[in-house]
Motif scaffolding. Structure first.
Motif, PDB file in Angstrom:
ATOM      1  N   ALA A 171      12.161  32.227 -16.425  1.00  0.00           N
ATOM      2  CA  ALA A 171      12.791  33.141 -15.352  1.00  0.00           C
ATOM      3  C   ALA A 171      14.035  33.709 -16.262  1.00  0.00           C
ATOM      4  CB  ALA A 171      13.365  32.252 -14.375  1.00  0.00           C
ATOM      5  N   LEU A 172      14.778  33.284 -17.115  1.00  0.00           N
ATOM      6  CA  LEU A 172      15.664  34.122 -17.806  1.00  0.00           C
ATOM      7  C   LEU A 172      14.974  35.166 -18.621  1.00  0.00           C
ATOM      8  CD1 LEU A 172      18.620  34.387 -19.243  1.00  0.00           C
ATOM      9  CD2 LEU A 172      17.886  32.696 -20.610  1.00  0.00           C
ATOM     10  N   LEU A 173      13.969  34.664 -19.618  1.00  0.00           N
ATOM     11  CA  LEU A 173      13.257  35.537 -20.428  1.00  0.00           C
ATOM     12  C   LEU A 173      12.583  36.783 -19.546  1.00  0.00           C
ATOM     13  CD1 LEU A 173      11.485  32.855 -22.624  1.00  0.00           C
ATOM     14  CD2 LEU A 173      13.435  34.212 -23.181  1.00  0.00           C
ATOM     15  N   SER A 174      12.061  36.266 -18.170  1.00  0.00           N
ATOM     16  CA  SER A 174      11.432  37.561 -17.569  1.00  0.00           C
ATOM     17  C   SER A 174      12.593  38.601 -17.205  1.00  0.00           C
ATOM     18  CB  SER A 174      10.976  36.927 -16.209  1.00  0.00           C
ATOM     19  OG  SER A 174      10.124  37.920 -15.556  1.00  0.00           O
ATOM     20  N   ILE A 175      13.719  38.302 -16.912  1.00  0.00           N
ATOM     21  CA  ILE A 175      14.825  39.255 -16.657  1.00  0.00           C
ATOM     22  C   ILE A 175      15.132  39.927 -17.758  1.00  0.00           C
ATOM     23  CG2 ILE A 175      17.156  39.454 -15.821  1.00  0.00           C
ATOM     24  CD1 ILE A 175      16.351  37.321 -13.669  1.00  0.00           C
ATOM     25  N   MET A 176      15.133  39.136 -18.769  1.00  0.00           N
ATOM     26  CA  MET A 176      15.735  39.903 -19.975  1.00  0.00           C
ATOM     27  C   MET A 176      14.506  40.739 -20.779  1.00  0.00           C
ATOM     28  SD  MET A 176      17.142  36.350 -22.369  1.00  0.00           S
ATOM     29  CE  MET A 176      16.785  37.180 -23.825  1.00  0.00           C
ATOM     30  N   LEU A 177      13.196  40.431 -20.505  1.00  0.00           N
ATOM     31  CA  LEU A 177      12.205  41.313 -20.879  1.00  0.00           C
ATOM     32  C   LEU A 177      12.204  42.310 -19.957  1.00  0.00           C
ATOM     33  CD1 LEU A 177       9.599  41.915 -22.519  1.00  0.00           C
ATOM     34  CD2 LEU A 177       8.242  40.393 -20.819  1.00  0.00           C
ATOM     35  N   GLY A 178      12.346  42.435 -18.604  1.00  0.00           N
ATOM     36  CA  GLY A 178      12.700  43.660 -17.747  1.00  0.00           C
ATOM     37  C   GLY A 178      13.477  44.530 -18.420  1.00  0.00           C
ATOM     38  N   PHE A 179      14.774  44.094 -18.646  1.00  0.00           N
ATOM     39  CA  PHE A 179      15.838  44.862 -18.876  1.00  0.00           C
ATOM     40  C   PHE A 179      15.551  45.548 -20.408  1.00  0.00           C
ATOM     41  CE2 PHE A 179      19.692  45.160 -21.374  1.00  0.00           C
ATOM     42  CZ  PHE A 179      20.359  46.191 -20.766  1.00  0.00           C
ATOM     43  N   MET A 180      14.960  44.920 -21.195  1.00  0.00           N
ATOM     44  CA  MET A 180      14.907  45.439 -22.607  1.00  0.00           C
ATOM     45  C   MET A 180      13.835  46.483 -22.537  1.00  0.00           C
ATOM     46  SD  MET A 180      16.953  44.093 -24.598  1.00  0.00           S
ATOM     47  CE  MET A 180      16.213  44.379 -26.223  1.00  0.00           C
ATOM     48  N   ASN A 181      12.834  46.320 -21.780  1.00  0.00           N
ATOM     49  CA  ASN A 181      11.818  47.282 -21.590  1.00  0.00           C
ATOM     50  C   ASN A 181      12.125  48.712 -20.772  1.00  0.00           C
ATOM     51  OD1 ASN A 181       8.787  46.839 -22.345  1.00  0.00           O
ATOM     52  ND2 ASN A 181       9.632  44.895 -21.944  1.00  0.00           N
ATOM     53  N   LEU A 182      13.253  48.428 -20.137  1.00  0.00           N
ATOM     54  CA  LEU A 182      14.066  49.862 -19.299  1.00  0.00           C
ATOM     55  C   LEU A 182      14.799  50.549 -20.256  1.00  0.00           C
ATOM     56  CD1 LEU A 182      14.876  48.734 -15.887  1.00  0.00           C
ATOM     57  CD2 LEU A 182      13.583  50.462 -16.636  1.00  0.00           C
ATOM     58  N   LEU A 183      15.069  50.139 -21.475  1.00  0.00           N
ATOM     59  CA  LEU A 183      16.011  50.839 -22.500  1.00  0.00           C
ATOM     60  C   LEU A 183      15.253  52.018 -22.834  1.00  0.00           C
ATOM     61  CD1 LEU A 183      16.931  48.024 -24.907  1.00  0.00           C
ATOM     62  CD2 LEU A 183      18.584  49.082 -22.965  1.00  0.00           C
ATOM     63  N   PRO A 184      16.138  53.122 -22.875  1.00  0.00           N
ATOM     64  CA  PRO A 184      15.386  54.494 -23.174  1.00  0.00           C
ATOM     65  C   PRO A 184      15.070  54.828 -24.595  1.00  0.00           C
ATOM     66  CG  PRO A 184      17.789  54.569 -22.895  1.00  0.00           C
ATOM     67  CD  PRO A 184      17.482  53.223 -22.653  1.00  0.00           C
ATOM     68  N   ILE A 185      14.014  53.969 -25.218  1.00  0.00           N
ATOM     69  CA  ILE A 185      13.893  54.013 -26.234  1.00  0.00           C
ATOM     70  C   ILE A 185      12.183  54.387 -26.091  1.00  0.00           C
ATOM     71  CG2 ILE A 185      13.282  52.933 -28.730  1.00  0.00           C
ATOM     72  CD1 ILE A 185      15.221  50.972 -28.002  1.00  0.00           C
ATOM     73  N   PRO A 186      11.843  55.600 -26.866  1.00  0.00           N
ATOM     74  CA  PRO A 186      10.376  55.840 -26.726  1.00  0.00           C
ATOM     75  C   PRO A 186       9.574  54.727 -27.275  1.00  0.00           C
ATOM     76  CG  PRO A 186      11.484  57.673 -27.699  1.00  0.00           C
ATOM     77  CD  PRO A 186      12.501  56.411 -27.616  1.00  0.00           C
ATOM     78  N   ALA A 187       8.344  54.449 -26.746  1.00  0.00           N
ATOM     79  CA  ALA A 187       7.415  53.449 -27.329  1.00  0.00           C
ATOM     80  C   ALA A 187       7.932  52.357 -26.154  1.00  0.00           C
ATOM     81  CB  ALA A 187       7.338  52.967 -28.560  1.00  0.00           C
ATOM     82  N   LEU A 188       8.950  52.124 -25.484  1.00  0.00           N
ATOM     83  CA  LEU A 188       9.118  51.435 -24.483  1.00  0.00           C
ATOM     84  C   LEU A 188       8.931  51.805 -23.079  1.00  0.00           C
ATOM     85  CD1 LEU A 188      12.440  49.489 -25.501  1.00  0.00           C
ATOM     86  CD2 LEU A 188       9.946  48.349 -25.588  1.00  0.00           C
ATOM     87  N   ASP A 189       8.770  51.067 -21.965  1.00  0.00           N
ATOM     88  CA  ASP A 189       8.659  51.661 -20.880  1.00  0.00           C
ATOM     89  C   ASP A 189       9.666  52.370 -20.322  1.00  0.00           C
ATOM     90  OD1 ASP A 189       6.473  50.057 -20.773  1.00  0.00           O
ATOM     91  OD2 ASP A 189       7.190  48.445 -19.302  1.00  0.00           O
ATOM     92  N   GLY A 190      10.953  52.259 -20.698  1.00  0.00           N
ATOM     93  CA  GLY A 190      12.269  53.059 -20.377  1.00  0.00           C
ATOM     94  C   GLY A 190      12.066  54.449 -20.985  1.00  0.00           C
ATOM     95  N   GLY A 191      11.558  54.615 -22.349  1.00  0.00           N
ATOM     96  CA  GLY A 191      11.196  55.797 -22.984  1.00  0.00           C
ATOM     97  C   GLY A 191      10.505  56.788 -21.879  1.00  0.00           C
ATOM     98  N   HIS A 192       9.216  56.275 -21.401  1.00  0.00           N
ATOM     99  CA  HIS A 192       8.200  56.995 -20.922  1.00  0.00           C
ATOM    100  C   HIS A 192       8.849  57.494 -19.511  1.00  0.00           C
ATOM    101  CE1 HIS A 192       4.790  56.348 -23.420  1.00  0.00           C
ATOM    102  NE2 HIS A 192       5.139  55.200 -23.599  1.00  0.00           N
ATOM    103  N   VAL A 193       9.635  56.477 -18.686  1.00  0.00           N
ATOM    104  CA  VAL A 193      10.517  56.795 -17.308  1.00  0.00           C
ATOM    105  C   VAL A 193      11.160  57.786 -17.666  1.00  0.00           C
ATOM    106  CG1 VAL A 193      12.007  55.813 -15.848  1.00  0.00           C
ATOM    107  CG2 VAL A 193       9.982  54.240 -16.725  1.00  0.00           C
ATOM    108  N   VAL A 194      12.072  58.056 -18.913  1.00  0.00           N
ATOM    109  CA  VAL A 194      13.011  59.131 -18.982  1.00  0.00           C
ATOM    110  C   VAL A 194      12.413  60.242 -19.197  1.00  0.00           C
ATOM    111  CG1 VAL A 194      14.450  60.014 -20.665  1.00  0.00           C
ATOM    112  CG2 VAL A 194      14.890  57.803 -20.216  1.00  0.00           C
TER     113      VAL A 194
END
Length: 446
Positions: free
Chosen positions: A378-401
Motif C-alpha cells: 500500500a505504501l509503495l503504491s501511493i509512493m509510485l503514484g506520486f512519483m509518476n505524477l512528477l512533471p518529468i518528461p518520460a513519466l506520466d506527469g510529464g505527458h500530463v503537463v
C-alpha cells in the motif's frame, strides 16, 4: 533464506503494482478505441522471457525488472519508436484522440495506484485491525536525544498529548515531529510534574540535520548484547555477546533507548563499561573517520517480561464501516507525509540517502508476513503514484503537463519537441536510477 524471502515479497509486490499501474493506462486506452501494441511486465530489451499476441496486443514478461510499460500506438514514449509518426495519424492512434481522452489515459496509472493503496489500507484495517500503544503503555517513559533536551524534554518523560490531543499510538511521536505540524507536546516528567512544551516550527529540519530521526524512543530493556556484527566498530573494539552495558561515557545505563542516545551524543569516541562473566571491562570505541555512529550490536530482545513491563500495547478491531474511515485516513496521511518529506531529497544529505531496489527490498520482513506485505505494498503504491505524477518528461506527469498545456492554450506541442523532451526525461530518470542504486551499492561496501 532470509534474503530469498525478502526478495520474493519484493518481486511479488513490484509485479502487482506494475501490472495494475499499466492496466490503468490500458483500460481507458481500449475504451477510447486506441490501439495498444504491447503490455509488458518488466522491460524486454532485445528479448522476452515470455510473450503472446492476443488481438492487436502482445502481452509479455521482460527480463529487466526495473518496471513495465504499455506501448500505445501513435504515442512518443520510452520505446522512442518514432517511425509511425512519419505517417499520417490513424484513427486508432493516441495522437488522433481528443486531449481529454489522452489526459485520462495518461492519468489512469496513477489513479489506479492511489485507489489501490487506499483499498489495501481499508482491507488491512478491516482484517488485522491495529496494534497501538497508549501514553500510559510506555511504562518507563521515553529515552531522549541530547539535542531535544533544550526544548524541555527529559529522559523518562511520558508523552501525554500532541497538539492538545491524546495520540492513537504514542510511538508516532517522532513521525509527527518530523512530518506534521506539531506546536506543543504535553509530557509528564519522572517527578510526576506535567508540562506543555512548545515545539519550534523547524523541528523537522532540526531532526533531519541531526541525523537522529528517532529522538524519542521507549525505554524498554536493560542493554544485554545479543549479537555483535562482524567487522563493525563494536567487534573491532572487543565487545562480545552477553556483555551487559553498565555505563557509557561515564553515565549509568538502565535502558537500551538511553544507550542509543548516548551513542549519538558521543563525539570522537564512546567509553563503555560492560559486565562480562561477573567482571567489569572497560572498552573504548572510536568514531574517527566514520560517517554514521553505528557500532554494530543487537540487544537481547527475547525477555518477554522486560518487554511487557516496558511497553504495553493493545489490539483494536474495526467494523467494515470504520475500516473505510480509518483506511482512508491512513492513505491520506501516507501521501501527505511522503510529499512533506520529499523536500529533503533536494539537499546533499537527501541525495545521498536516496535508496534503490536494495533499500526497498530491505523494508520487507525476513519472514513471510501477509500483513506486512500488504502494508508495504500500500505504501509503495501511493509512493509510485506520486512519483509518476512528477512533471518529468518520460513519466506520466510529464505527458500530463504537455496535455494540459494543449488544453489551456489550444496549441499542441510538436512531435519533435515531444521526442526531445522524452529523451531528456529518460536521461534524468536514468541518472536518478543510477544515483539511487549506486547509493545502495556504496552502503553495502560500507
Amino acid at each position: 533464506m532470509e534474503i530469498l524471502i525478502k526478495a520474493a515479497q519484493f518481486i511479488l509486490s513490484l509485479s502487482l503494482l506494475i501490472v495494475l499501474h499499466e492496466l490503468g493506462h490500458f483500460i481507458p486506452a481500449k475504451l477510447f478505441k486506441t490501439k495498444v501494441e504491447k503490455f509488458y511486465l518488466f522491460f524486454d530489451y532485445k528479448f522476452s522471457l515470455f510473450k503472446k499476441k492476443i488481438g492487436d496486443t502482445v502481452y509479455g514478461i521482460g527480463w529487466i525488472p526495473l518496471g513495465g510499460y504499455v506501448k500505445i500506438a501513435g504515442m512518443i514514449d520510452e520505446s522512442m519508436d518514432t517511425e509511425q509518426l512519419k505517417e499520417e495519424p490513424k484513427p486508432w492512434e493516441f495522437r488522433s484522440k481528443p486531449a481529454w481522452q489522452r489526459l485520462i489515459i495518461m492519468l489512469g496509472g496513477v489513479i489506479v495506484n492511489f485507489i489501490l493503496g487506499w483499498l489495501i489500507y481499508v482491507g488491512v484495517t478491516a482484517y488485522w485491525g491495529d496494534i497501538n500503544v497508549k501514553p500510559e503503555g510506555v511504562k518507563n517513559g521515553f529515552a531522549v536525544a541530547e539535542f531535544m533536551k533544550p526544548y524541555g524534554f527529559e529522559s523518562g518523560d511520558k508523552i501525554l498529548k500532541i497538539n492538545g490531543e491524546t495520540p492513537e499510538d504514542v510511538r508516532d511521536i517522532n513521525k509527527f515531529l518530523f512530518l506534521r505540524d506539531v506546536k506543543n507536546v504535553e509530557v509528564q516528567h519522572l517527578n510526576g510534574n506535567k508540562e506543555t512544551l512548545n515545539i519550534p516550527e523547524n523541528i523537522g529540519s532540526i531532526l533531519w540535520k541531526s541525523g537522529d530521526m528517532m529522538p524519542l524512543t521507549p525505554r524498554l530493556l536493560q542493554p544485554v548484547i545479543d549479537s555483535v556484527i562482524p567487522k563493525k566498530l563494536a567487534d573491532k573494539a572487543g565487545v562480545l555477546k552477553g556483555d551487559k552495558i553498565i555505563s557509557a561515557n561515564g553515565k549509568l545505563v538502565s535502558y537500551w533507548g538511553d544507550f542509543t542516545k548516548l551513542i549519538q551524543a558521543s563525539k570522537e569516541s564512546l567509553s563503555l563499561v560492560v559486565l562480562r562473566n561477573g567482571t567489569q571491562k572497560n572498552i573504548s570505541i572510536s568514531f574517527k573517520g566514520e560517517e554514521e555512529k553505528i557500532i554494530g550490536v543487537i540487544v537481547k530482545s527475547d525477555d518477554e517480561n522486560a518487554l511487557k513491563n516496558g511497553l504495553q500495547s493493545y489490539h483494536k478491531d474495526y467494523s467494515l464501516g470504520e475500516s473505510f474511515s480509518v483506511g482512508s485516513s491512513k492513505a491520506y496521511w501516507t501521501l501527505k507525509d511522503y510529499i512533506t518529506q520529499f523536500k529533503y531529497v533536494f539537499t546533499k544529505k537527501g541525495a545521498q540517502s536516496i535508496g534503490g531496489f536494495i533499500s526497498i527490498g530491505k523494508i520487507f520482513p525476513s519472514t513471510w508476513s501477509w500483513e506486512a506485505f500488504w502494508k508495504i505494498t500500500a505504501l509503495l503504491s501511493i509512493m509510485l503514484g506520486f512519483m509518476n505524477l512528477l512533471p518529468i518528461p518520460a513519466l506520466d506527469g510529464g505527458h500530463v503537463v504537455f496535455t494540459l498545456w494543449e488544453m489551456i492554450t489550444g496549441k499542441k506541442p510538436g512531435d519533435k519537441f515531444l521526442e526531445y523532451a522524452q529523451l531528456v526525461g529518460f536521461v534524468i530518470l536514468l541518472g536518478l536510477l543510477l544515483l539511487a542504486n549506486g547509493n545502495d551499492i556504496i552502503k553495502l561496501f560500507k
